[in-house]
Design an enzyme around this catalytic site. Sequence first.
Site, PDB file in Angstrom:
ATOM      1  N   ASP A   1       0.809  -1.226   0.000  1.00  0.00           N
ATOM      2  CA  ASP A   1       0.000   0.000   0.000  1.00  0.00           C
ATOM      3  C   ASP A   1       0.839   1.271   0.000  1.00  0.00           C
ATOM      4  O   ASP A   1       0.521   2.237   0.695  1.00  0.00           O
ATOM      5  CB  ASP A   1      -0.963   0.044   1.190  1.00  0.00           C
ATOM      6  CG  ASP A   1      -2.001  -1.065   1.184  1.00  0.00           C
ATOM      7  OD1 ASP A   1      -1.984  -1.882   0.248  1.00  0.00           O
ATOM      8  OD2 ASP A   1      -2.820  -1.106   2.107  1.00  0.00           O
TER       9      ASP A   1
ATOM     10  N   HIS B   1       1.003  -0.750   5.208  1.00  0.00           N
ATOM     11  CA  HIS B   1      -0.409  -1.101   5.353  1.00  0.00           C
ATOM     12  C   HIS B   1      -0.918  -0.648   6.722  1.00  0.00           C
ATOM     13  O   HIS B   1      -0.198  -0.689   7.709  1.00  0.00           O
ATOM     14  CB  HIS B   1      -0.553  -2.617   5.217  1.00  0.00           C
ATOM     15  CG  HIS B   1      -1.955  -3.117   5.037  1.00  0.00           C
ATOM     16  ND1 HIS B   1      -2.908  -3.049   6.021  1.00  0.00           N
ATOM     17  CD2 HIS B   1      -2.564  -3.705   3.970  1.00  0.00           C
ATOM     18  CE1 HIS B   1      -4.037  -3.577   5.583  1.00  0.00           C
ATOM     19  NE2 HIS B   1      -3.856  -3.984   4.341  1.00  0.00           N
TER      20      HIS B   1
ATOM     21  N   LYS C   1       4.372 -11.096   4.238  1.00  0.00           N
ATOM     22  CA  LYS C   1       2.949 -11.349   4.009  1.00  0.00           C
ATOM     23  C   LYS C   1       2.742 -12.336   2.858  1.00  0.00           C
ATOM     24  O   LYS C   1       3.260 -12.146   1.767  1.00  0.00           O
ATOM     25  CB  LYS C   1       2.260 -10.020   3.702  1.00  0.00           C
ATOM     26  CG  LYS C   1       0.800 -10.122   3.289  1.00  0.00           C
ATOM     27  CD  LYS C   1       0.219  -8.731   3.166  1.00  0.00           C
ATOM     28  CE  LYS C   1      -1.087  -8.704   2.415  1.00  0.00           C
ATOM     29  NZ  LYS C   1      -1.650  -7.341   2.323  1.00  0.00           N
TER      30      LYS C   1
ATOM     31  N   LYS D   1      -5.716   2.772  -3.698  1.00  0.00           N
ATOM     32  CA  LYS D   1      -5.983   1.338  -3.572  1.00  0.00           C
ATOM     33  C   LYS D   1      -7.467   1.015  -3.767  1.00  0.00           C
ATOM     34  O   LYS D   1      -8.335   1.759  -3.322  1.00  0.00           O
ATOM     35  CB  LYS D   1      -5.535   0.859  -2.187  1.00  0.00           C
ATOM     36  CG  LYS D   1      -5.812  -0.610  -1.889  1.00  0.00           C
ATOM     37  CD  LYS D   1      -5.334  -0.978  -0.504  1.00  0.00           C
ATOM     38  CE  LYS D   1      -5.626  -2.443  -0.184  1.00  0.00           C
ATOM     39  NZ  LYS D   1      -5.129  -2.820   1.159  1.00  0.00           N
TER      40      LYS D   1
ATOM     41  N   HIS E   1      -0.848 -14.203   2.104  1.00  0.00           N
ATOM     42  CA  HIS E   1      -2.175 -13.788   1.631  1.00  0.00           C
ATOM     43  C   HIS E   1      -2.600 -14.503   0.355  1.00  0.00           C
ATOM     44  O   HIS E   1      -3.391 -13.989  -0.431  1.00  0.00           O
ATOM     45  CB  HIS E   1      -2.194 -12.258   1.409  1.00  0.00           C
ATOM     46  CG  HIS E   1      -3.569 -11.670   1.452  1.00  0.00           C
ATOM     47  ND1 HIS E   1      -3.862 -10.420   0.940  1.00  0.00           N
ATOM     48  CD2 HIS E   1      -4.736 -12.154   1.940  1.00  0.00           C
ATOM     49  CE1 HIS E   1      -5.140 -10.147   1.117  1.00  0.00           C
ATOM     50  NE2 HIS E   1      -5.692 -11.189   1.723  1.00  0.00           N
TER      51      HIS E   1
ATOM     52  N   ASP F   1       2.523  -3.303  -3.998  1.00  0.00           N
ATOM     53  CA  ASP F   1       1.513  -4.226  -4.527  1.00  0.00           C
ATOM     54  C   ASP F   1       0.283  -3.509  -5.091  1.00  0.00           C
ATOM     55  O   ASP F   1      -0.492  -4.098  -5.840  1.00  0.00           O
ATOM     56  CB  ASP F   1       1.095  -5.250  -3.463  1.00  0.00           C
ATOM     57  CG  ASP F   1       0.484  -4.605  -2.222  1.00  0.00           C
ATOM     58  OD1 ASP F   1       0.454  -3.365  -2.118  1.00  0.00           O
ATOM     59  OD2 ASP F   1       0.037  -5.368  -1.336  1.00  0.00           O
ATOM     60  N   ASN F   2       0.087  -2.259  -4.743  1.00  0.00           N
ATOM     61  CA  ASN F   2      -1.021  -1.455  -5.272  1.00  0.00           C
ATOM     62  C   ASN F   2      -0.809  -0.021  -4.805  1.00  0.00           C
ATOM     63  O   ASN F   2       0.220   0.299  -4.217  1.00  0.00           O
ATOM     64  CB  ASN F   2      -2.390  -1.981  -4.809  1.00  0.00           C
ATOM     65  CG  ASN F   2      -2.460  -2.359  -3.353  1.00  0.00           C
ATOM     66  OD1 ASN F   2      -2.563  -3.542  -3.004  1.00  0.00           O
ATOM     67  ND2 ASN F   2      -2.372  -1.374  -2.472  1.00  0.00           N
TER      68      ASN F   2
ATOM     69  N   CYS G   1      -3.967  -6.183  -2.825  1.00  0.00           N
ATOM     70  CA  CYS G   1      -2.749  -6.941  -2.559  1.00  0.00           C
ATOM     71  C   CYS G   1      -2.715  -8.368  -3.099  1.00  0.00           C
ATOM     72  O   CYS G   1      -1.843  -8.712  -3.897  1.00  0.00           O
ATOM     73  CB  CYS G   1      -2.471  -6.929  -1.070  1.00  0.00           C
ATOM     74  SG  CYS G   1      -3.942  -7.084  -0.043  1.00  0.00           S
TER      75      CYS G   1
ATOM     76  N   ARG H   1      -0.123 -10.188  -5.843  1.00  0.00           N
ATOM     77  CA  ARG H   1       0.822 -11.237  -5.441  1.00  0.00           C
ATOM     78  C   ARG H   1       0.618 -12.505  -6.265  1.00  0.00           C
ATOM     79  O   ARG H   1       1.583 -13.208  -6.590  1.00  0.00           O
ATOM     80  CB  ARG H   1       0.677 -11.501  -3.940  1.00  0.00           C
ATOM     81  CG  ARG H   1       1.131 -10.317  -3.108  1.00  0.00           C
ATOM     82  CD  ARG H   1       0.522 -10.296  -1.699  1.00  0.00           C
ATOM     83  NE  ARG H   1       0.586  -8.944  -1.170  1.00  0.00           N
ATOM     84  CZ  ARG H   1       1.616  -8.443  -0.482  1.00  0.00           C
ATOM     85  NH1 ARG H   1       2.643  -9.214  -0.205  1.00  0.00           N
ATOM     86  NH2 ARG H   1       1.602  -7.200  -0.067  1.00  0.00           N
TER      87      ARG H   1
END
Length: 563
Positions: free
Chosen positions: A42, A239, A145, A399, A147, A345-346, A79, A83
Site C-alpha cells: 500500500d 499497510h 505477508k 488502492k 495472503h 503491490d497497489n 494486494c 501477489r
Amino acid sequence: MRQSRFTLGSTLLWLGSLWLTTAVLAAQPVPRPNIVLLVVDDMGYSDLGAMGGEIDTPNLDALLREGRLLSSMLVAPTCSPTRAMLLSGMDNHLAGVGNMAEMMTPTLTPHQVGQAGYEGYLASRVVALPQLLYEAGYHTYMSGKWHLGMADGQRPESRGFERSFALMNGGAAHFNQSAPQQIMAGTPAPTYREDGRIVSLPANFYSSTFFTDKLISYLDTQPADGEPFFAYLAYTAPHLPLQAPERFLQQYRGRYAAGYEEVSRQRIARMQRLGLIGKQVKPVPMPPGVRPWASLSPAEQARSARDMEAYAAMLSALDAEVGRLVAHLKQRGQFDNTVILFLSDNGPEGNDWAADGGNKSWIPANFDNRLENIGRPDSFAFQGPAWGQVSAQPFRYFKAFTNEGGVRSASFIRYPSAIRAGRSTQLLTAMDVMPTLLELAGAHHPGLLWQGQTVLPVQGMSMLPYLQGRAAVHNPDYVWGMELMGRQALRKGRWKIVYQYQNRKQGRWALYDLQQDPGEQHDVASRHAAKLDELLTEWAQYVQRNNVRPGTRDTGYPLTGDE
C-alpha cells in the site's frame, strides 16, 4: 636499439596460449544471480524521495538511482491479486485470485463463489515462481505477508519456499500489542507460520524489523553449496494500522502542518524538477467529500497531519530495514551479484477504513487513538482519502480503484552488471515479473505440463530484452485489462477506459487519453466514440480470455453497512 626477446615462434606460442586462456575463461559459466523480490504494501507512487516525495527513504532512493525505474509498472488494485500475478505470471483471475478471499460471500458475490478463478488462493493450475527456481537449484526463502491461501497445500512451504516466515492474512498490527492484532472488526486474529508451523510473536516484534531479521537468518544458515538464492521479502508496511518505532515518529513531527493540498503541490513540483512528469502536469484534486485544509479546525488539522506523520514514519522505518539488508549482502560479498526488484503491490490506502462495516465503533472501542498515541502500539490510524491522494500523485485515486493511482506502482530493478540505470517508460505489468526473473536465473517455465500435471502457461513477457535495449516487451498497442470487486479498466496504448460508478449499482464507461491526461481528469468518450467502441471490444475479449466475472455492481470496499 634494444633487441626484442620474442622470436616468431615464441610469439605464436604466446598468442596460442592467450587464445586458449580466453576460451577457457569464456567457457566458464556466468554465476547465476541471487534475486530479491522486495514488495511493500500500500505505498503510493510518489512517496519515495527519489520519486518526488518528502519522506526520507535514502536506502531505497540509492537503489533506485543505481537501477532502472519502471515508471509504467501496472499492478492489481489490491494486494493478493497482485501477489498472485507476481508469483504466477498470469492474470489474477486465472491464477485463482479473481477476487480477494475476504471479499467473496454468497450474499455479496454469488456470481463468483465456487467458480474457477475465484478460489481465493494461488491455484494448483499455475506453477509458482519459487517452485521453478527451487527446481533450477536456487535456495528459496520468504519472509513477510503471504495472503495467497491458508489451508494445507496452499501455504508457502507447498509452493516452493525452502524456508518461510509468513503472515497468512491480508494485514495485521505491526507491533505485538495488547489491543487487537486484526485490522477489521469481526475477523479472527492473524496467523503467523514458520515453515508451516503456527508460531507466536516475540514481545519486541515490529513487522519490518522482524521480517528482515528472519530473511537475514535464512541467508546466514544457507548451505555452503555455491547455489544462489531467491528471497521474497514481502513487508506489510505501510499497510494500516499506521505504526512505527518512536524515533521515526519523532522524525516527522510538524512536517505535514501545511496540509494536503500544499504537500501535493510540492510533490508535483519536485517530480517535475526530477524529470518524472511534464511541466504541464497539475496535482490531481482531492477526492469528492474531502474538505479544504483551511476549513478544518486546528484540532482536525493536527489529527490529520499526525496520521500522515505516522505513515511517513512507517516508510522510513521500512527503508532503514532495506538498508540493513543491503549492508548484510555487501558484508557477505553478495550485493553485486544480486538482482533487486522492488514494487508496491497497489496504490496507497486512501479509503475511509472507519466506514468499513463495524469499524466505526470497533476502532474507538479497542484502540488508543489520542493524538499523542497515534503511530504507537495499540493505536489504529490510516491515511484516508486526502493523504491517500497525496501519496498517489500525479495519478487519480488509490488502492481498490482501477484508476491509475490504484494500479500504477512505484517500481524499479537494480542489477548493474546486466541492466543499465535510467528510466523505462514502456507499459509493464506484474505478470512480467516472473518471466523476467526466470530468464535472469537461466530457468524456464515448463509450458503446459509440470511434474505430470497440466498447468497454464505464463501470460507475462520477460522485461529483460527491453531493459537491455534489445527489443520491446510489448507492442505499442498492448492491451491490459483489470477487474476487481466490480471495478473495471482496460488500457491500449495511450488510451484507457474505466467503468466509473455513480453509486454502488450504476455506472458508465469513461475514456481517457493518458498521454495528455495522466491524472484521468477529462472523460473524452463523447468526442472519441469510435475509440471507446474499440476498447469496449477489447474489454469483452479480455473478459472471455481470462474468465472474468465482474457482476453488475460495485462490491468494492469500504463497505458502508448498506450491503
